[in-house]
Design a protein around this motif. Structure first.
Motif, PDB file in Angstrom:
ATOM      1  N   PRO A 269     112.823  -1.334 -14.335  1.00  0.00           N
ATOM      2  CA  PRO A 269     111.653  -2.205 -14.512  1.00  0.00           C
ATOM      3  C   PRO A 269     111.163  -2.851 -13.217  1.00  0.00           C
ATOM      4  O   PRO A 269     109.971  -3.144 -13.089  1.00  0.00           O
ATOM      5  N   ILE A 270     112.070  -3.066 -12.256  1.00  0.00           N
ATOM      6  CA  ILE A 270     111.648  -3.661 -10.988  1.00  0.00           C
ATOM      7  C   ILE A 270     110.798  -2.668 -10.194  1.00  0.00           C
ATOM      8  O   ILE A 270     109.742  -3.016  -9.649  1.00  0.00           O
TER       9      ILE A 270
ATOM     10  N   ASP B 207     103.222  -1.291 -10.015  1.00  0.00           N
ATOM     11  CA  ASP B 207     102.088  -1.865 -10.741  1.00  0.00           C
ATOM     12  C   ASP B 207     101.359  -2.898  -9.884  1.00  0.00           C
ATOM     13  O   ASP B 207     100.119  -2.934  -9.832  1.00  0.00           O
ATOM     14  N   GLU B 208     102.118  -3.736  -9.184  1.00  0.00           N
ATOM     15  CA  GLU B 208     101.513  -4.765  -8.331  1.00  0.00           C
ATOM     16  C   GLU B 208     100.733  -4.143  -7.171  1.00  0.00           C
ATOM     17  O   GLU B 208      99.715  -4.698  -6.728  1.00  0.00           O
TER      18      GLU B 208
ATOM     19  N   LYS C  73     116.642  -6.847  -7.912  1.00  0.00           N
ATOM     20  CA  LYS C  73     116.068  -8.134  -8.302  1.00  0.00           C
ATOM     21  C   LYS C  73     116.794  -9.290  -7.637  1.00  0.00           C
ATOM     22  O   LYS C  73     116.179 -10.298  -7.262  1.00  0.00           O
TER      23      LYS C  73
ATOM     24  N   ILE D  42     109.030  -0.188 -11.401  1.00  0.00           N
ATOM     25  CA  ILE D  42     107.746  -0.043 -12.101  1.00  0.00           C
ATOM     26  C   ILE D  42     106.865  -1.271 -11.866  1.00  0.00           C
ATOM     27  O   ILE D  42     105.650  -1.150 -11.626  1.00  0.00           O
ATOM     28  N   GLU D  43     107.461  -2.453 -11.898  1.00  0.00           N
ATOM     29  CA  GLU D  43     106.701  -3.697 -11.673  1.00  0.00           C
ATOM     30  C   GLU D  43     106.092  -3.707 -10.280  1.00  0.00           C
ATOM     31  O   GLU D  43     104.910  -4.071 -10.107  1.00  0.00           O
ATOM     32  N   TRP D  44     106.861  -3.275  -9.280  1.00  0.00           N
ATOM     33  CA  TRP D  44     106.358  -3.306  -7.908  1.00  0.00           C
ATOM     34  C   TRP D  44     105.272  -2.257  -7.692  1.00  0.00           C
ATOM     35  O   TRP D  44     104.312  -2.497  -6.959  1.00  0.00           O
TER      36      TRP D  44
ATOM     37  N   THR E 216      96.488   1.408 -14.393  1.00  0.00           N
ATOM     38  CA  THR E 216      97.345   0.893 -15.457  1.00  0.00           C
ATOM     39  C   THR E 216      98.557   1.810 -15.594  1.00  0.00           C
ATOM     40  O   THR E 216      98.408   3.032 -15.655  1.00  0.00           O
TER      41      THR E 216
END
Length: 397
Positions: A332-333, A339-340, A241, A335-337, A346
């Motif tokens: 979480p980073i 997801d994007e 991050k 997973i976030e990337w 989902t």
């Protein structure tokens, strides 16, 4: 009749079995111990996770394991010693867990021991046409059985290679059996050291399931963090991050031929390791990439290669749920990337349809052992239509 064989027969006839599943992944963090009650077998299988614990390896022991894991050359004496030592050690950890849970070892029908993979060498990796697919796990099942006094099934991956498979990923057999939905597509993504997923078309579809490795999950991130930050892993994605993704470096890393191979495919830390990172950077003449930027770029590499592999099986961009397990779920980073990169999917926690996501792989091997004891086996999608079972049986005495 040999009394041990009689006991084995009696276990196979039970309507339900108490099985301990073991898993130690490529991160070498420790041993996952999952105590499962498994009712039935085959399509009637129901599993309940009764207890679960991850026990960390002693740092000195972990260092010894690393010295022989995923390296082209190792001491044969050390491999021999650790094969037996790891079996005894896992047996000891099982007994300690049972004591903590207040469960007598006589209540356990079977241990399903994955062992520790020290080298994975499919044909696509070793490129020797006269040699078969191969993989090697240590942690001798006889030592586990003798130490615990419990029947042990181990060495699951060897039958897969013997029957023409690559020995991985093994989760697909259980994923298809337990988690296929009647009407909805699902993807079960496991982000361990290496990331892999199982694509599950619904029962009503004529599409075929597919399981594949995608490439690095946590392994390269962990390698970089351990070298440059003296930490075991990037907790909460903090380092990624604070860094910035370098697009030029990312493009160079993604140029590795593995990422262009068709699915399904397998790989391991034999390929994706610290030397691989340094080699790729050296090709570009890069010697001064800030460490936090490297971690961010490696995290993006995992995210993009996972997402691109998923897109290859989800060509119609159907709104598909991706259920995630493995250590990468806790970044979480990452997973976030992911997801994007997959706006039509989902991202969900595997626990929504199963159990503790950290326990998934250990439970998988408990179920594979249950199938060995009570069912006909699985088709492995090679030319043969013959079903195969996985695992070798070790009696306690």
């Amino acid at each position: 009749m040999n009394s041990a064989i009689q006991k084995l027969y009696d276990i196979t006839q039970k309507p339900n079995r108490i099985i301990i599943g073991l898993m130690s992944g490529t991160s070498l963090d420790g041993l996952d111990i999952a105590l499962c009650q498994i009712n039935g077998s085959g399509k009637t299988t129901e599993v309940e996770l009764k207890n679960f614990e991850t026990i960390s390896y002693d740092p000195k022991f972990k260092k010894r394991l690393k010295s022989i894991t995923s390296v082209p050359k190792a001491s044969m004496e050390e491999v021999c010693l650790l094969h037996s030592r790891l079996g005894n050690y896992h047996g000891k950890l099982i007994l300690e867990a049972l004591e903590k849970w207040g469960i007598d070892s006589t209540q356990i029908d079977c241990i399903a021991s994955h062992g520790q993979t020290i080298y994975h060498a499919p044909k696509s990796q070793h490129n020797q046409p006269d040699m078969p697919n191969a993989t090697l796990q240590i942690g001798d099942g006889d030592h586990v059985a003798h130490k615990t006094g419990i029947l042990t099934v181990s060495d699951f991956r060897q039958k897969h290679t013997a029957a023409g498979g690559e020995g991985a990923p093994m989760a697909a057999f259980v994923d298809q059996m337990l988690f296929t939905h009647d009407t909805k597509e699902r993807i079960l993504l496991n982000i361990g050291g290496i990331a892999n997923f199982t694509y599950l078309p619904p029962h009503t579809s004529d599409k075929k399931s597919i399981t594949t490795d995608t490439g690095p999950g946590n392994t390269l991130i962990d390698n970089a963090v351990q070298k440059y930050f003296d930490e075991d892993f990037d907790k909460d994605g903090r380092i990624a991050k604070q860094g910035s993704v370098d697009p030029t470096v990312l493009k160079a890393l993604k140029s590795d031929p593995y990422f262009q191979k068709s699915l399904p495919k397998t790989t391991g830390p034999e390929i994706f390791n610290l030397n691989w990172i340094e080699k790729q950077l050296s090709k570009m003449g890069i010697t001064d990439l800030p460490s936090d930027n490297l971690v961010a770029t490696l995290t993006q590499l995992s995210a993009e290669t996972i997402a691109e592999a998923i897109q290859k099986v989800n060509l119609q961009n159907i709104q598909t749920a991706i259920y995630v397990s493995g250590g990468g779920l806790h970044n979480p980073i990452l997973i976030e990337w992911i997801d994007e990169l997959l706006p039509n999917c989902t991202i969900r926690n595997f626990e929504e349809i199963g159990f503790d996501p950290d326990a998934k792989e250990a439970v998988i091997f408990a179920i594979l052992a249950n199938e060995m004891l009570a069912e006909e086996g699985f088709l492995i999608n090679t030319d043969s239509e013959k079903k195969v079972n996985f695992g070798k049986i070790s009696f306690p005495d």
